[in-house]
Enzyme design. Structure first.
Site, PDB file in Angstrom:
ATOM      1  N   ARG A  28       0.829  -1.214   0.000  1.00 59.32           N
ATOM      2  CA  ARG A  28       0.000   0.000   0.000  1.00 59.32           C
ATOM      3  C   ARG A  28       0.866   1.268   0.000  1.00 59.32           C
ATOM      4  O   ARG A  28       0.517   2.262   0.638  1.00 59.32           O
ATOM      5  CB  ARG A  28      -0.946   0.032   1.209  1.00 59.32           C
ATOM      6  CG  ARG A  28      -2.020  -1.037   1.201  1.00 59.32           C
ATOM      7  CD  ARG A  28      -3.181  -0.620   0.300  1.00 59.32           C
ATOM      8  NE  ARG A  28      -4.309  -1.510   0.447  1.00 59.32           N
ATOM      9  CZ  ARG A  28      -5.393  -1.257   1.166  1.00 59.32           C
ATOM     10  NH1 ARG A  28      -5.500  -0.110   1.812  1.00 59.32           N
ATOM     11  NH2 ARG A  28      -6.365  -2.112   1.237  1.00 59.32           N
ATOM     12  N   ARG A  32      -3.195   7.020   1.266  1.00 59.94           N
ATOM     13  CA  ARG A  32      -3.656   8.219   1.969  1.00 59.94           C
ATOM     14  C   ARG A  32      -2.669   8.820   2.949  1.00 59.94           C
ATOM     15  O   ARG A  32      -2.885   9.939   3.413  1.00 59.94           O
ATOM     16  CB  ARG A  32      -4.966   7.892   2.701  1.00 59.94           C
ATOM     17  CG  ARG A  32      -6.123   7.746   1.756  1.00 59.94           C
ATOM     18  CD  ARG A  32      -7.312   7.157   2.445  1.00 59.94           C
ATOM     19  NE  ARG A  32      -6.950   5.842   2.950  1.00 59.94           N
ATOM     20  CZ  ARG A  32      -7.822   4.985   3.484  1.00 59.94           C
ATOM     21  NH1 ARG A  32      -9.075   5.336   3.627  1.00 59.94           N
ATOM     22  NH2 ARG A  32      -7.414   3.811   3.907  1.00 59.94           N
ATOM     23  N   ARG A  41      -6.166  12.155  -5.644  1.00 59.12           N
ATOM     24  CA  ARG A  41      -7.472  11.523  -5.454  1.00 59.12           C
ATOM     25  C   ARG A  41      -8.583  12.581  -5.475  1.00 59.12           C
ATOM     26  O   ARG A  41      -9.653  12.366  -6.028  1.00 59.12           O
ATOM     27  CB  ARG A  41      -7.536  10.743  -4.145  1.00 59.12           C
ATOM     28  CG  ARG A  41      -8.791   9.866  -4.105  1.00 59.12           C
ATOM     29  CD  ARG A  41      -8.985   9.169  -2.791  1.00 59.12           C
ATOM     30  NE  ARG A  41      -9.228  10.108  -1.716  1.00 59.12           N
ATOM     31  CZ  ARG A  41      -9.507   9.777  -0.468  1.00 59.12           C
ATOM     32  NH1 ARG A  41      -9.575   8.521  -0.127  1.00 59.12           N
ATOM     33  NH2 ARG A  41      -9.709  10.706   0.438  1.00 59.12           N
ATOM     34  N   ASP A  78      -6.989  -2.030  -7.224  1.00 63.72           N
ATOM     35  CA  ASP A  78      -7.532  -2.672  -6.032  1.00 63.72           C
ATOM     36  C   ASP A  78      -7.836  -4.118  -6.344  1.00 63.72           C
ATOM     37  O   ASP A  78      -8.050  -4.484  -7.504  1.00 63.72           O
ATOM     38  CB  ASP A  78      -8.796  -1.966  -5.548  1.00 63.72           C
ATOM     39  CG  ASP A  78      -9.073  -2.318  -4.095  1.00 63.72           C
ATOM     40  OD1 ASP A  78      -8.433  -1.739  -3.206  1.00 63.72           O
ATOM     41  OD2 ASP A  78      -9.898  -3.213  -3.858  1.00 63.72           O
ATOM     42  N   TYR A 155     -15.362 -10.879   0.276  1.00 66.96           N
ATOM     43  CA  TYR A 155     -16.015  -9.589  -0.027  1.00 66.96           C
ATOM     44  C   TYR A 155     -17.272  -9.792  -0.865  1.00 66.96           C
ATOM     45  O   TYR A 155     -18.284  -9.101  -0.683  1.00 66.96           O
ATOM     46  CB  TYR A 155     -15.045  -8.651  -0.756  1.00 66.96           C
ATOM     47  CG  TYR A 155     -13.952  -8.125   0.151  1.00 66.96           C
ATOM     48  CD1 TYR A 155     -14.184  -7.034   0.988  1.00 66.96           C
ATOM     49  CD2 TYR A 155     -12.705  -8.719   0.194  1.00 66.96           C
ATOM     50  CE1 TYR A 155     -13.199  -6.562   1.836  1.00 66.96           C
ATOM     51  CE2 TYR A 155     -11.702  -8.258   1.038  1.00 66.96           C
ATOM     52  CZ  TYR A 155     -11.958  -7.179   1.857  1.00 66.96           C
ATOM     53  OH  TYR A 155     -10.975  -6.724   2.703  1.00 66.96           O
TER      54      TYR A 155
HETATM   55  O1  CP3 Z   1       0.047  -1.419  -2.572  1.00 68.31           O
HETATM   56  C1  CP3 Z   1      -0.273  -0.455  -3.315  1.00 68.31           C
HETATM   57  O2  CP3 Z   1       0.195   0.690  -3.161  1.00 68.31           O
HETATM   58  C2  CP3 Z   1      -1.188  -0.721  -4.504  1.00 68.31           C
HETATM   59  C3  CP3 Z   1      -2.536  -0.413  -4.325  1.00 68.31           C
HETATM   60  C4  CP3 Z   1      -3.496  -1.324  -3.553  1.00 68.31           C
HETATM   61  C5  CP3 Z   1      -4.714  -0.811  -3.048  1.00 68.31           C
HETATM   62  N1  CP3 Z   1      -5.425  -1.847  -2.552  1.00 68.31           N
HETATM   63  C6  CP3 Z   1      -5.130   0.601  -3.085  1.00 68.31           C
HETATM   64  C7  CP3 Z   1      -6.216   1.060  -2.201  1.00 68.31           C
HETATM   65  C8  CP3 Z   1      -3.468  -2.691  -3.289  1.00 68.31           C
HETATM   66  C9  CP3 Z   1      -2.374  -3.710  -3.582  1.00 68.31           C
HETATM   67  C10 CP3 Z   1      -4.706  -3.009  -2.667  1.00 68.31           C
HETATM   68  C11 CP3 Z   1      -5.075  -4.381  -2.283  1.00 68.31           C
HETATM   69  C12 CP3 Z   1      -6.254  -4.603  -1.444  1.00 68.31           C
HETATM   70  N2  CP3 Z   1      -7.462  -3.956  -1.478  1.00 68.31           N
HETATM   71  C13 CP3 Z   1      -6.363  -5.644  -0.488  1.00 68.31           C
HETATM   72  C14 CP3 Z   1      -5.308  -6.679  -0.233  1.00 68.31           C
HETATM   73  C15 CP3 Z   1      -4.167  -6.152   0.522  1.00 68.31           C
HETATM   74  C16 CP3 Z   1      -4.471  -5.847   1.956  1.00 68.31           C
HETATM   75  O3  CP3 Z   1      -4.341  -4.678   2.312  1.00 68.31           O
HETATM   76  O4  CP3 Z   1      -4.789  -6.783   2.681  1.00 68.31           O
HETATM   77  C17 CP3 Z   1      -7.647  -5.570   0.079  1.00 68.31           C
HETATM   78  C18 CP3 Z   1      -8.202  -6.470   1.151  1.00 68.31           C
HETATM   79  C19 CP3 Z   1      -8.334  -4.504  -0.558  1.00 68.31           C
HETATM   80  C20 CP3 Z   1      -9.758  -4.102  -0.381  1.00 68.31           C
HETATM   81  C21 CP3 Z   1      -9.863  -2.694  -0.012  1.00 68.31           C
HETATM   82  N3  CP3 Z   1      -9.618  -1.628  -0.844  1.00 68.31           N
HETATM   83  C22 CP3 Z   1     -10.249  -2.171   1.238  1.00 68.31           C
HETATM   84  C23 CP3 Z   1     -10.586  -3.027   2.454  1.00 68.31           C
HETATM   85  C24 CP3 Z   1     -10.222  -0.778   1.109  1.00 68.31           C
HETATM   86  C25 CP3 Z   1     -10.614   0.218   2.122  1.00 68.31           C
HETATM   87  C26 CP3 Z   1      -9.725   0.122   3.296  1.00 68.31           C
HETATM   88  C27 CP3 Z   1      -9.171   1.442   3.601  1.00 68.31           C
HETATM   89  O5  CP3 Z   1      -7.956   1.478   3.801  1.00 68.31           O
HETATM   90  O6  CP3 Z   1      -9.954   2.397   3.628  1.00 68.31           O
HETATM   91  C28 CP3 Z   1      -9.782  -0.460  -0.176  1.00 68.31           C
HETATM   92  C29 CP3 Z   1      -9.576   0.896  -0.736  1.00 68.31           C
HETATM   93  C30 CP3 Z   1      -8.184   1.218  -1.144  1.00 68.31           C
HETATM   94  N4  CP3 Z   1      -7.414   0.439  -1.950  1.00 68.31           N
HETATM   95  C31 CP3 Z   1      -7.461   2.408  -0.848  1.00 68.31           C
HETATM   96  C32 CP3 Z   1      -6.238   2.312  -1.509  1.00 68.31           C
HETATM   97  C33 CP3 Z   1      -5.147   3.340  -1.557  1.00 68.31           C
HETATM   98  C34 CP3 Z   1      -7.970   3.561  -0.024  1.00 68.31           C
HETATM   99  C35 CP3 Z   1      -8.908   4.320  -0.915  1.00 68.31           C
HETATM  100  C36 CP3 Z   1      -8.909   5.807  -0.646  1.00 68.31           C
HETATM  101  O7  CP3 Z   1      -8.033   6.504  -1.193  1.00 68.31           O
HETATM  102  O8  CP3 Z   1      -9.786   6.251   0.075  1.00 68.31           O
END
Ligand code: CP3
Length: 365
Positions: A28, A32, A41, A78, A155
């Site tokens: 990640r 943010r 964003r 994502d 999910y």
């Molecule tokens: O690693 C990176 O920089 C690449 C980008 C990436 C994102 N999501 C961006 C994201 C990757 C590899 C993911 C994978 C992801 N997404 C997983 C598996 C990895 C892990 O963390 O366990 C999962 C379970 C998700 C599902 C997901 N997407 C959730 C649960 C959320 C919300 C959680 C939160 O942090 O609010 C997201 C949204 C998300 N995906 C964001 C980002 C940067 C936040 C979105 C925002 O900008 O508001």
């Protein structure tokens, strides 16, 4: 697409080659905690628009690589793009995480699930991959990724995040054949999606099994690992004359690292609840290991961060096959300067005497 890679430490670490220092990237890493990410964003309007606009996805992918000089870039996207392309209607509720308007609950819901053509509904992801590869211009390798079938199914059935996984586990115990059908379709979708990412320019792949660790050992093998095995068997393993290494990551999967290594993957992500020394003993150096600083360590002082980085490096010990990373995604409220301290500490404390060469001569990526 064959540009010379200026820094291929990440690919060589996954190949378990001897290196001048340990490469580092961060799960990640675009997100943010970075003010420059929040600006882009806001410009995009929302998260899914950011993911589906290749130029903006490219811009945020490069932000942490530029700021911290990381050894790998990861596609900004994502794991939930696949269920979205299957028609589940993904949206993000502010402060609540992901939600699906059309969750999968019945045998008929499962039978109606399409296997999306990655060049159709997921074309925006492939366009992001090729745009990022072009803009990286060989600086560091690009990692593509997807969720594991089990993690995606959690999910898809729950309709969003969950604490107890009662709906998907309810399906597992009351109607396992329906869950297997869901996992089968998702597996076929993941294989096509990841192979398309490789065709578009991804140089390594990572599979995130964020929720495998909530299963019993027997059910982990049957409902998560078995499908990751099918994925490993179905993936393109070489592109542009170079190996495309595959990393599997099951959060809370420390006790299963040996059977995960049996899949034939190249590397395993390890969370912070397992010492890398134990992970190495369990996998007998058959695979590379990636991890595993507790993401909360970045809330500590710079001095404390250096101590914790050293602990991770010492736990891995000597010999090849380590990629430094956090044990899970970076937290939203971390001070970005603390990540800089971590990266500097890895570079300095892992430097090996002798070679200072960062790239193998004559290799093309
Ligand atoms: O690693 C990176 O920089 C690449 C980008 C990436 C994102 N999501 C961006 C994201 C990757 C590899 C993911 C994978 C992801 N997404 C997983 C598996 C990895 C892990 O963390 O366990 C999962 C379970 C998700 C599902 C997901 N997407 C959730 C649960 C959320 C919300 C959680 C939160 O942090 O609010 C997201 C949204 C998300 N995906 C964001 C980002 C940067 C936040 C979105 C925002 O900008 O508001």
């Amino acid at each position: 697409m064959s540009t010379v890679l200026q820094n291929d430490l990440y690919l060589r670490a996954l190949n378990r080659e001897e290196l001048p220092r340990t490469p580092v990237w961060v799960m990640r890493q675009a997100g943010r905690y970075l003010p420059e990410y929040l600006r882009v964003r806001q410009q995009a309007g929302d998260f899914m628009t950011l993911c589906s606009t290749p130029e903006l996805a490219c811009e945020v992918t490069l932000q942490p690589v530029d700021r911290f000089n990381l050894d790998a870039a990861i596609l900004f996207s994502d794991i939930l793009t696949i269920p979205d392309a299957m028609g589940l209607g993904l949206h993000f509720e502010p402060g609540e995480g992901p939600r699906f308007s059309n969750p999968v609950r019945t045998p008929a819901d499962v039978r109606n699930l399409p296997v999306p053509d990655p060049m159709d509904k997921l074309r925006y992801v492939m366009d992001a991959v090729s745009t990022i590869r072009r803009e990286l211009n060989g600086r560091v390798p690009l990692i593509g990724f997807s969720g594991s079938p089990w993690t995606l199914a959690t999910y898809m059935v729950e309709g969003g995040g969950s604490k107890d996984f009662s709906k998907v586990k309810g399906m597992l115990f009351s109607d396992p054949s329906t869950l297997h059908e869901l996992l089968n379709r998702t597996t076929q979708s993941v294989i096509a999606y990841l192979n398309a990412q490789v065709s578009a320019g991804a140089q390594s792949l990572m599979i995130f099994d964020t929720w495998g660790g909530v299963l019993s050992p027997a059910n982990y093998r049957e409902f998560s690992l078995g499908y990751m095995q099918q994925i490993v068997d179905g993936l393109t393993r070489e592109a542009d004359g170079r190996k495309v290494p595959i990393v599997l990551f099951t959060k809370n999967g420390g006790q299963w690292l040996d059977v995960m290594a049996d899949t034939g993957c190249d590397g395993l992500g390890v969370d912070w609840t397992t010492d890398l020394a134990d992970a190495r003993a369990r996998t007998q150096d058959r695979v590379a290991l990636q991890g595993n600083l507790d993401p909360s360590a970045l809330y500590g002082s710079p001095e404390r961060i250096r101590v914790e980085v050293k602990r991770v490096l010492d736990s891995f010990g000597t010999g090849p096959g380590h990629v430094f990373n956090l044990g899970h995604g970076i937290h939203q409220h971390v001070n970005p300067e603390h990540l800089g301290v971590m990266v500097e500490a890895v570079r300095e404390l892992s430097a090996r005497n002798g070679s200072t060469q960062e790239s193998a001569p004559g290799l093309h990526g």
